[in-house]
Design a protein around this motif. Structure first.
Motif, PDB file in Angstrom:
ATOM      1  N   THR A  82      -3.784  -4.656   0.836  1.00  0.00           N
ATOM      2  CA  THR A  82      -3.398  -4.939   2.223  1.00  0.00           C
ATOM      3  C   THR A  82      -4.387  -5.862   2.921  1.00  0.00           C
ATOM      4  OG1 THR A  82      -4.502  -2.875   2.881  1.00  0.00           O
ATOM      5  CG2 THR A  82      -2.129  -2.788   2.498  1.00  0.00           C
ATOM      6  N   ARG A  88      -0.024  -7.291   4.083  1.00  0.00           N
ATOM      7  CA  ARG A  88      -0.744  -6.580   5.144  1.00  0.00           C
ATOM      8  C   ARG A  88      -0.068  -5.272   5.550  1.00  0.00           C
ATOM      9  NH1 ARG A  88      -4.707  -8.376   8.181  1.00  0.00           N
ATOM     10  NH2 ARG A  88      -4.332 -10.527   7.512  1.00  0.00           N
ATOM     11  N   HIS A  89       1.258  -5.213   5.478  1.00  0.00           N
ATOM     12  CA  HIS A  89       1.959  -3.994   5.881  1.00  0.00           C
ATOM     13  C   HIS A  89       1.576  -2.845   4.940  1.00  0.00           C
ATOM     14  CE1 HIS A  89       5.258  -1.214   6.811  1.00  0.00           C
ATOM     15  NE2 HIS A  89       5.389  -1.887   7.946  1.00  0.00           N
TER      16      HIS A  89
END
Length: 286
Positions: A82, A88-89
């Motif tokens: 992430t 990133r989620h």
């Protein structure tokens, strides 16, 4: 959450190619590299039944240790991915990461062990289990994470793919032409051997590659002449892809060395020289 970001970044850097001054990262890279090589040797030795039966416990313990290390590595990669913007989620990003080619290879490296652990059908005592366990050879593909060799090969292929395509296209055309000729020449003398053009392609393949197994060969004078010409042509034509790859490797390694010195190298597609290098003038004799 903000406190874990530096740790994630450090873990991500260690699990990828470590920095030159990172001793811990270098040690981990070398350790996993050695473990991958030992696993490929172990998988090969397990196919020798006397060795596998005699050292079954040792193989099993080494497999458990390897799966433990590779599982920890996989989970750390899944946890630290992430830090990359496109992953990133916390949920969707990790799911997206799990379906990347290298992540799938990491999963295949440990999957056979857990299948044999929870599904008796996949245990080594059954043929299906041994077949599934051979998937562990995918562990050798993990080397791509810890060495630039495979990535260099991929870049060389992208750089020379047009030249390689042309050379292989010429080989395929020559293969079909020679197979067709030898079929019409040899089929009256050997109808059971050269029964069709597809059957003659086997002869054309082993002749072009200069392997010459000897199971299929022409017996007529004209067929032997064509076979000799094709064998000579095969030596030259198969040298073409080797020369193209050698040229690509030379250019790629020169570019890497220049990049380490902070110089951008752009290869001219016509002359093969660096366009940033000073021009060479030939002295004219008057």
């Amino acid at each position: 959450m903000t406190e874990s970001v530096p740790l994630k970044l450090k873990v991500a850097k260690i699990l990828d190619l470590a920095e030159p001054d990172d001793r811990v990262g270098k040690f981990i890279d070398l350790f996993i590299l050695g473990l991958i090589f030992l696993n490929t040797i172990a998988v090969a030795l397990e196919t020798v039944n006397p060795i596998f039966n005699h050292y079954y416990r040792e193989f099993r313990r080494f497999e458990q240790f390897s799966v433990f290390v590779f599982t920890i590595e996989y989970l750390l990669r899944l946890w630290s991915c992430t830090i990359i913007p496109k992953y990133r989620h916390p949920i969707l990003g990790r799911l997206k990461f799990m379906f990347t080619p290298l992540a799938i290879i990491d999963l295949l490296a440990i999957l056979p062990f857990f299948l044999s652990l929870y599904l008796p059908l996949f245990s080594p005592q059954f043929r299906l289990g041994r077949s599934v366990r051979l998937i562990r050879f995918f562990r050798v593909l993990k080397l791509n994470r810890y060495t630039d060799s495979l990535s260099i090969l991929a870049r060389v292929y992208r750089l020379k793919k047009e030249e390689l395509f042309v050379s292989f296209f010429v080989l395929v055309v020559l293969l079909f032409i020679s197979s067709t000729l030898i079929y019409f020449i040899e089929s009256p003398a050997q109808p059971e051997v050269f029964s069709s053009i597809p059957a003659a392609i086997w002869w054309g393949t082993i002749t072009l590659t200069t392997v010459g197994y000897g199971d299929v060969y022409p017996v007529t004078i004209l067929g032997r002449i064509i076979g000799g010409i094709l064998a000579i042509l095969g030596i030259g034509l198969f040298a073409l892809p080797a020369g193209i790859l050698a040229s690509g490797f030379s250019e790629e390694l020169a570019a890497r060395k220049a990049k380490k010195r902070g110089i951008d190298v752009i290869i001219c597609p016509h002359c093969g020289e660096d366009i940033n290098s000073p021009p060479h003038y030939e002295e004219s004799s008057e």
